[in-house]
Design a protein around this motif. Structure first.
Motif, PDB file in Angstrom:
ATOM      1  N   THR A 192     -42.534   1.966  -0.712  1.00 48.02           N
ATOM      2  CA  THR A 192     -41.980   1.222  -1.843  1.00 48.02           C
ATOM      3  C   THR A 192     -42.600  -0.170  -1.883  1.00 48.02           C
ATOM      4  OG1 THR A 192     -40.156   0.207  -0.639  1.00 48.02           O
ATOM      5  CG2 THR A 192     -39.780   2.421  -1.542  1.00 48.02           C
ATOM      6  N   GLY A 193     -42.243  -0.938  -2.903  1.00 44.87           N
ATOM      7  CA  GLY A 193     -42.763  -2.288  -3.036  1.00 44.87           C
ATOM      8  C   GLY A 193     -41.879  -3.341  -2.401  1.00 44.87           C
ATOM      9  N   GLY A 194     -40.857  -2.925  -1.661  1.00 48.09           N
ATOM     10  CA  GLY A 194     -39.952  -3.867  -1.000  1.00 48.09           C
ATOM     11  C   GLY A 194     -39.154  -3.153   0.064  1.00 48.09           C
ATOM     12  N   ASP A 195     -38.393  -3.896   0.833  1.00 47.97           N
ATOM     13  CA  ASP A 195     -37.547  -3.298   1.864  1.00 47.97           C
ATOM     14  C   ASP A 195     -36.481  -2.402   1.234  1.00 47.97           C
ATOM     15  OD1 ASP A 195     -38.888  -4.613   3.876  1.00 47.97           O
ATOM     16  OD2 ASP A 195     -37.410  -6.225   4.052  1.00 47.97           O
ATOM     17  N   ILE A 196     -36.103  -1.367   1.954  1.00 44.81           N
ATOM     18  CA  ILE A 196     -35.016  -0.479   1.530  1.00 44.81           C
ATOM     19  C   ILE A 196     -33.694  -1.202   1.779  1.00 44.81           C
ATOM     20  CG2 ILE A 196     -33.917   1.761   1.886  1.00 44.81           C
ATOM     21  CD1 ILE A 196     -36.808   1.850   0.766  1.00 44.81           C
ATOM     22  N   VAL A 197     -32.772  -1.074   0.836  1.00 43.95           N
ATOM     23  CA  VAL A 197     -31.469  -1.724   0.912  1.00 43.95           C
ATOM     24  C   VAL A 197     -30.409  -0.661   1.134  1.00 43.95           C
ATOM     25  CG1 VAL A 197     -29.819  -3.163  -0.323  1.00 43.95           C
ATOM     26  CG2 VAL A 197     -32.264  -3.454  -0.717  1.00 43.95           C
ATOM     27  N   GLY A 198     -29.572  -0.851   2.119  1.00 39.33           N
ATOM     28  CA  GLY A 198     -28.490   0.089   2.378  1.00 39.33           C
ATOM     29  C   GLY A 198     -28.998   1.396   2.952  1.00 39.33           C
ATOM     30  N   ARG A 199     -28.173   2.398   2.844  1.00 41.87           N
ATOM     31  CA  ARG A 199     -28.447   3.703   3.428  1.00 41.87           C
ATOM     32  C   ARG A 199     -28.883   4.680   2.341  1.00 41.87           C
ATOM     33  NH1 ARG A 199     -23.311   6.004   6.173  1.00 41.87           N
ATOM     34  NH2 ARG A 199     -22.618   5.682   4.066  1.00 41.87           N
ATOM     35  N   PRO A 200     -30.005   5.398   2.561  1.00 43.00           N
ATOM     36  CA  PRO A 200     -30.367   6.454   1.604  1.00 43.00           C
ATOM     37  C   PRO A 200     -29.249   7.502   1.550  1.00 43.00           C
ATOM     38  CG  PRO A 200     -32.192   5.982   3.076  1.00 43.00           C
ATOM     39  CD  PRO A 200     -30.991   5.266   3.632  1.00 43.00           C
ATOM     40  N   PHE A 201     -29.117   8.178   0.422  1.00 42.72           N
ATOM     41  CA  PHE A 201     -28.117   9.237   0.288  1.00 42.72           C
ATOM     42  C   PHE A 201     -28.737  10.393  -0.478  1.00 42.72           C
ATOM     43  CE2 PHE A 201     -27.614   6.410  -3.279  1.00 42.72           C
ATOM     44  CZ  PHE A 201     -27.340   7.229  -4.360  1.00 42.72           C
ATOM     45  N   THR A 202     -28.095  11.529  -0.425  1.00 39.76           N
ATOM     46  CA  THR A 202     -28.627  12.709  -1.104  1.00 39.76           C
ATOM     47  C   THR A 202     -27.705  13.129  -2.235  1.00 39.76           C
ATOM     48  OG1 THR A 202     -27.550  14.222   0.441  1.00 39.76           O
ATOM     49  CG2 THR A 202     -29.805  13.545   0.958  1.00 39.76           C
ATOM     50  N   PHE A 203     -28.324  13.737  -3.234  1.00 34.62           N
ATOM     51  CA  PHE A 203     -27.601  14.379  -4.328  1.00 34.62           C
ATOM     52  C   PHE A 203     -28.401  15.618  -4.667  1.00 34.62           C
ATOM     53  CE2 PHE A 203     -26.320  15.408  -8.579  1.00 34.62           C
ATOM     54  CZ  PHE A 203     -24.958  15.167  -8.571  1.00 34.62           C
ATOM     55  N   GLY A 204     -27.848  16.775  -4.390  1.00 36.76           N
ATOM     56  CA  GLY A 204     -28.586  18.009  -4.606  1.00 36.76           C
ATOM     57  C   GLY A 204     -29.842  18.011  -3.750  1.00 36.76           C
ATOM     58  N   GLU A 205     -30.974  18.205  -4.383  1.00 39.86           N
ATOM     59  CA  GLU A 205     -32.267  18.255  -3.689  1.00 39.86           C
ATOM     60  C   GLU A 205     -33.005  16.918  -3.734  1.00 39.86           C
ATOM     61  OE1 GLU A 205     -33.325  20.958  -1.958  1.00 39.86           O
ATOM     62  OE2 GLU A 205     -31.335  21.755  -2.421  1.00 39.86           O
ATOM     63  N   ARG A 206     -32.274  15.830  -3.998  1.00 42.78           N
ATOM     64  CA  ARG A 206     -32.896  14.515  -4.125  1.00 42.78           C
ATOM     65  C   ARG A 206     -32.387  13.561  -3.047  1.00 42.78           C
ATOM     66  NH1 ARG A 206     -33.886  14.750  -9.990  1.00 42.78           N
ATOM     67  NH2 ARG A 206     -35.446  16.401 -10.023  1.00 42.78           N
ATOM     68  N   VAL A 207     -33.280  12.709  -2.593  1.00 45.17           N
ATOM     69  CA  VAL A 207     -32.946  11.598  -1.705  1.00 45.17           C
ATOM     70  C   VAL A 207     -33.018  10.336  -2.562  1.00 45.17           C
ATOM     71  CG1 VAL A 207     -33.657  10.251   0.303  1.00 45.17           C
ATOM     72  CG2 VAL A 207     -33.925  12.748   0.315  1.00 45.17           C
ATOM     73  N   LEU A 208     -31.943   9.577  -2.616  1.00 43.40           N
ATOM     74  CA  LEU A 208     -31.889   8.371  -3.436  1.00 43.40           C
ATOM     75  C   LEU A 208     -31.722   7.143  -2.554  1.00 43.40           C
ATOM     76  CD1 LEU A 208     -30.067  10.723  -5.174  1.00 43.40           C
ATOM     77  CD2 LEU A 208     -30.534   8.951  -6.828  1.00 43.40           C
ATOM     78  N   PHE A 209     -32.328   6.047  -2.975  1.00 42.27           N
ATOM     79  CA  PHE A 209     -32.187   4.796  -2.247  1.00 42.27           C
ATOM     80  C   PHE A 209     -32.593   3.636  -3.147  1.00 42.27           C
ATOM     81  CE2 PHE A 209     -36.367   6.501  -1.416  1.00 42.27           C
ATOM     82  CZ  PHE A 209     -37.218   5.423  -1.603  1.00 42.27           C
ATOM     83  N   PHE A 210     -32.138   2.453  -2.761  1.00 41.69           N
ATOM     84  CA  PHE A 210     -32.459   1.221  -3.474  1.00 41.69           C
ATOM     85  C   PHE A 210     -33.479   0.445  -2.668  1.00 41.69           C
ATOM     86  CE2 PHE A 210     -28.117   2.291  -4.613  1.00 41.69           C
ATOM     87  CZ  PHE A 210     -28.176   2.236  -5.990  1.00 41.69           C
ATOM     88  N   SER A 211     -34.296  -0.330  -3.375  1.00 41.76           N
ATOM     89  CA  SER A 211     -35.307  -1.150  -2.724  1.00 41.76           C
ATOM     90  C   SER A 211     -35.254  -2.556  -3.306  1.00 41.76           C
ATOM     91  CB  SER A 211     -36.699  -0.540  -2.950  1.00 41.76           C
ATOM     92  OG  SER A 211     -37.712  -1.393  -2.478  1.00 41.76           O
ATOM     93  N   TYR A 212     -35.631  -3.534  -2.467  1.00 39.96           N
ATOM     94  CA  TYR A 212     -35.674  -4.914  -2.945  1.00 39.96           C
ATOM     95  C   TYR A 212     -36.761  -5.150  -3.985  1.00 39.96           C
ATOM     96  CZ  TYR A 212     -32.168  -7.016   0.111  1.00 39.96           C
ATOM     97  OH  TYR A 212     -30.994  -7.374   0.706  1.00 39.96           O
ATOM     98  N   ASP A 213     -37.566  -4.134  -4.292  1.00 43.82           N
ATOM     99  CA  ASP A 213     -38.502  -4.277  -5.412  1.00 43.82           C
ATOM    100  C   ASP A 213     -37.795  -4.054  -6.742  1.00 43.82           C
ATOM    101  OD1 ASP A 213     -38.197  -1.507  -5.519  1.00 43.82           O
ATOM    102  OD2 ASP A 213     -40.285  -1.058  -5.054  1.00 43.82           O
ATOM    103  N   THR A 214     -36.482  -3.976  -6.721  1.00 43.86           N
ATOM    104  CA  THR A 214     -35.555  -3.848  -7.855  1.00 43.86           C
ATOM    105  C   THR A 214     -35.545  -2.466  -8.491  1.00 43.86           C
ATOM    106  OG1 THR A 214     -37.006  -4.662  -9.637  1.00 43.86           O
ATOM    107  CG2 THR A 214     -35.770  -6.329  -8.379  1.00 43.86           C
ATOM    108  N   TYR A 215     -35.869  -1.444  -7.731  1.00 45.82           N
ATOM    109  CA  TYR A 215     -35.827  -0.069  -8.252  1.00 45.82           C
ATOM    110  C   TYR A 215     -34.837   0.790  -7.475  1.00 45.82           C
ATOM    111  CZ  TYR A 215     -39.906  -0.654 -11.240  1.00 45.82           C
ATOM    112  OH  TYR A 215     -40.768  -1.057 -12.235  1.00 45.82           O
ATOM    113  N   LEU A 216     -34.280   1.750  -8.186  1.00 40.22           N
ATOM    114  CA  LEU A 216     -33.550   2.874  -7.615  1.00 40.22           C
ATOM    115  C   LEU A 216     -34.532   4.033  -7.601  1.00 40.22           C
ATOM    116  CD1 LEU A 216     -31.120   4.708  -6.857  1.00 40.22           C
ATOM    117  CD2 LEU A 216     -30.537   4.741  -9.298  1.00 40.22           C
TER     118      LEU A 216
END
Length: 125
Positions: free
Chosen positions: A6-30
């Motif tokens: 990613t373009g920045g550090d990961i924020v918080g804990r990644p989580f899953t929904f179905g077959e997807r891994v979701l996470f937030f990054s300090y590059d301002t993206y989900l």
């Protein structure tokens, strides 16, 4: 195994929904990645740095970036942006992560310059 840069550090804990891994990054993206191969499924721009926590109510992900006047929603698994709740411009900001309370979201808000804050209950339907 796989990795994704990613373009920045990961924020918080990644989580899953179905077959997807979701996470937030300090590059301002989900980000949403395919869990089996790490390929990008989609990403959504938040406009501001994210908080560590969001809340998932059914298929609706509710996000309040840091010190923002806007609470955003994303429909999972595809990441379609849903409705946003916006406080009156210049009069306040969300100061906590959202939490689920049945079919409502509760979140703290404060006016700029005030030491006190209030808790808001917001209906999702």
């Amino acid at each position: 195994m796989w990795s994704y840069m990613t373009g920045g550090d990961i924020v918080g804990r990644p989580f899953t929904f179905g077959e997807r891994v979701l996470f937030f990054s300090y590059d301002t993206y989900l980000y949403a990645l395919q869990a089996d191969n790490g390929h990008l499924a989609w990403k959504a721009r938040l406009g501001r740095r994210p908080r560590e926590d969001s809340v998932l109510v059914g298929r609706l992900l509710v996000v309040a970036p840091l010190n923002t006047e806007r609470l955003d929603t994303f429909e999972l698994p595809d990441g379609t942006q849903g409705a946003s709740l916006t406080l009156t411009s210049g009069e306040g900001r969300f100061v906590s992560s959202p939490a689920a309370a049945g079919n409502r979201i509760v979140i703290a808000a404060a006016a700029y310059g005030d030491e006190g804050s209030r808790v808001l209950g917001v209906s999702l339907r």
